[in-house]
Design an enzyme around this catalytic site. Sequence first.
Site, PDB file in Angstrom:
ATOM      1  N   GLU A  82      11.654  -3.786   5.316  1.00 34.01           N
ATOM      2  CA  GLU A  82      10.635  -3.099   6.118  1.00 34.01           C
ATOM      3  C   GLU A  82      10.950  -3.101   7.611  1.00 34.01           C
ATOM      4  OE1 GLU A  82       8.747  -1.267   4.675  1.00 34.01           O
ATOM      5  OE2 GLU A  82       8.550  -2.068   2.677  1.00 34.01           O
ATOM      6  N   TYR A 115       0.816  -1.227   0.000  1.00 38.46           N
ATOM      7  CA  TYR A 115       0.000   0.000   0.000  1.00 38.46           C
ATOM      8  C   TYR A 115       0.850   1.278   0.000  1.00 38.46           C
ATOM      9  CZ  TYR A 115       1.513   0.150   4.806  1.00 38.46           C
ATOM     10  OH  TYR A 115       2.325   0.202   5.918  1.00 38.46           O
ATOM     11  N   GLY A 116       2.174   1.128   0.115  1.00 37.22           N
ATOM     12  CA  GLY A 116       3.003   2.319   0.325  1.00 37.22           C
ATOM     13  C   GLY A 116       4.024   2.559  -0.776  1.00 37.22           C
ATOM     14  N   THR A 117       5.267   2.737  -0.354  1.00 44.00           N
ATOM     15  CA  THR A 117       6.326   3.141  -1.280  1.00 44.00           C
ATOM     16  C   THR A 117       6.732   2.036  -2.247  1.00 44.00           C
ATOM     17  OG1 THR A 117       8.017   2.487   0.310  1.00 44.00           O
ATOM     18  CG2 THR A 117       7.285   4.782   0.378  1.00 44.00           C
ATOM     19  N   LEU A 118       6.239   0.809  -2.028  1.00 42.78           N
ATOM     20  CA  LEU A 118       6.593  -0.301  -2.919  1.00 42.78           C
ATOM     21  C   LEU A 118       5.604  -0.455  -4.080  1.00 42.78           C
ATOM     22  CD1 LEU A 118       7.571  -2.949  -0.198  1.00 42.78           C
ATOM     23  CD2 LEU A 118       9.142  -2.008  -1.889  1.00 42.78           C
TER      24      LEU A 118
END
Length: 184
Positions: free
Chosen positions: A109, A34-37
């Site tokens: 992470e 859901y984020g920077t990936l």
Amino acid sequence: MNTILRLTHASSRSLHLFSKTVPSVGRMVQVFIYGTLKKGQPNYHHMINGVHGTSKFQGRGLTVEKYPLVIAGKYNIPYLLNNPGKGHRVTGEMYFVDDQMLQFLDEFEGCPNMYQRTPVRVEVVEWESKSSMTEGSSVINNILECYVYSTTTYQPEWMHLPYYDNYDSFGNHKLSYVLRESRE
Ligand code: PCA
């Protein structure tokens, strides 16, 4: 008694032979990103770097439960706070990853200190037609169980930050993510 012992011995021996002769098919698991990936975000390149293992994009979805998704700290890092019921249903991408990639992601992470990898229920909204919906996972009524990197180890004041439903490092918030190599 003797019979039992003999049987146990025989079965453990055949199990041993089995594991030696049958090549093991690597475990693949589903991860919700859901984020920077995500695609188009600053760390996406790690998802497609074969050096870290294999990942296969499967589709997009949104969490069944609401979660607070915040951007926190001086490096503007996105965190899904593991406090279901607050915030919004969060949008993300599903990937099928092998053990090697999963291990890379855990390290990347900072799992389990910064984030913890926990199961989350995701509603599928878009699926890659090439991959089967049931491949390696059970999908019931469009709901898929995936791993997600969320956190319980957050500062209490983060609950008062703005909540997002779709993370974008380059969004209007002007809180663009600070890459690791650029941190002091
Ligand atoms: N990386 C993981 C968790 C937050 C982040 O920036 C992700 O994209 O899902």
